[in-house]
Enzyme design. Structure first.
Site, mmCIF file in Angstrom:
data_model
loop_
_atom_site.group_PDB
_atom_site.id
_atom_site.type_symbol
_atom_site.label_atom_id
_atom_site.label_comp_id
_atom_site.label_asym_id
_atom_site.label_seq_id
_atom_site.Cartn_x
_atom_site.Cartn_y
_atom_site.Cartn_z
ATOM 1 N N ALA A 56 0.885 -1.178 0.000
ATOM 2 C CA ALA A 56 0.000 0.000 0.000
ATOM 3 C C ALA A 56 0.916 1.219 0.000
ATOM 4 C CB ALA A 56 -0.889 -0.019 1.235
ATOM 5 N N ILE A 82 4.639 -1.208 3.307
ATOM 6 C CA ILE A 82 4.520 0.210 2.959
ATOM 7 C C ILE A 82 5.367 0.504 1.732
ATOM 8 C CG2 ILE A 82 4.797 2.577 3.767
ATOM 9 C CD1 ILE A 82 2.703 0.926 5.348
ATOM 10 N N LYS A 83 4.700 1.085 0.736
ATOM 11 C CA LYS A 83 5.390 1.407 -0.511
ATOM 12 C C LYS A 83 5.774 2.886 -0.477
ATOM 13 C CE LYS A 83 4.479 -0.217 -5.218
ATOM 14 N NZ LYS A 83 3.385 -0.501 -6.145
ATOM 15 N N VAL A 84 7.056 3.156 -0.700
ATOM 16 C CA VAL A 84 7.528 4.550 -0.698
ATOM 17 C C VAL A 84 8.274 4.817 -2.003
ATOM 18 C CG1 VAL A 84 7.764 4.630 1.828
ATOM 19 C CG2 VAL A 84 9.738 3.979 0.442
#
Ligand code: G3P
Length: 217
Positions: A56, A82-84
């Site tokens: 996400a 967590i996608k950054v």
């Protein structure tokens, strides 16, 4: 090689999960928009039946706001990744989250140098976009080979997650190069099954079986 579905479409993900071949899911803001449903609810529903990593993506550009968004997202379920983005603030966020035991997928990677930075920041996954790399006249697979070499040279644990997959040969070529994961739209995962000789072979066997007049059981 792990297979992730690159979609936020619940029906497509359920369909793939039933094949037993699905190891995780990746979403991004464009895929959430395409699915047309609430972001948090969508991620929650995916994690209710997919036990592998579910990416996400944060949309903030500065570290503090990324951390705030990541906090909301990682509360959804333990397997939320967590996608950054691959920016200085993104990697700062990556290092912080990874240090806290949260899985992080660093996205929008287009160079081996960027992949090296992500590994040093402790990323769980690095997402090189092979299709978009091909689109601008570079060879996406050369990027995968370079990242594989660098990660192996230093025993980095970061997994190479091949993204922006556009056709089955991207999957095969990435597997030959030793990529750890590929994420593809469900349509492409279904295309992997296809071969005309499989279809004609089944038709031939069924015809002969019918002619034999036998039945099983
Ligand atoms: O997950 C993001 C990535 O796979 C995007 O693919 O086809 O929009 O370049 P594409």
């Amino acid at each position: 090689m792990k297979f992730f579905a690159d979609t936020a479409d619940i029906a497509e993900i359920r369909d793939l999960a039933e094949t037993g071949l699905l190891d995780g899911v990746t979403t991004n803001p464009s895929l959430i928009h395409k699915a047309g449903r609430d972001f948090i609810e969508t991620v929650r529903e995916i994690t209710s039946f997919v036990s592998g990593p579910v990416s996400a993506e944060v949309v903030a550009l500065d570290h503090d706001e990324m951390m705030r968004e990541a906090e909301v997202l990682r509360r959804i379920a333990d397997n939320v990744t967590i996608k950054v983005p691959l920016t200085p603030d993104g990697l700062k966020t990556c290092a912080k989250l990874s240090g806290e035991g949260t899985m992080v997928n660093v996205t929008l990677c287009f160079s081996a140098a960027q992949a090296l930075l992500a590994a040093k920041a402790g990323a769980t996954f690095i997402s090189p976009f092979v299709g978009r790399h091909d689109d601008i006249g570079f060879n996406g697979m050369e990027l995968i080979a370079d990242i594989r070499l660098i990660y192996d040279n230093y025993d980095f644990a970061t997994q190479i997650l091949v993204a922006s997959v556009r056709h089955p040969m991207h999957v095969v070529d990435a597997a030959k190069l030793g990529a750890d994961v590929m994420t593809a739209p469900p349509k492409i995962i279904h295309q992997l099954f296809k071969h005309p000789l499989t279809d004609s072979g089944i038709a031939g066997f069924l015809k002969d079986w019918e002619a034999s007049g036998q039945r099983i059981g």
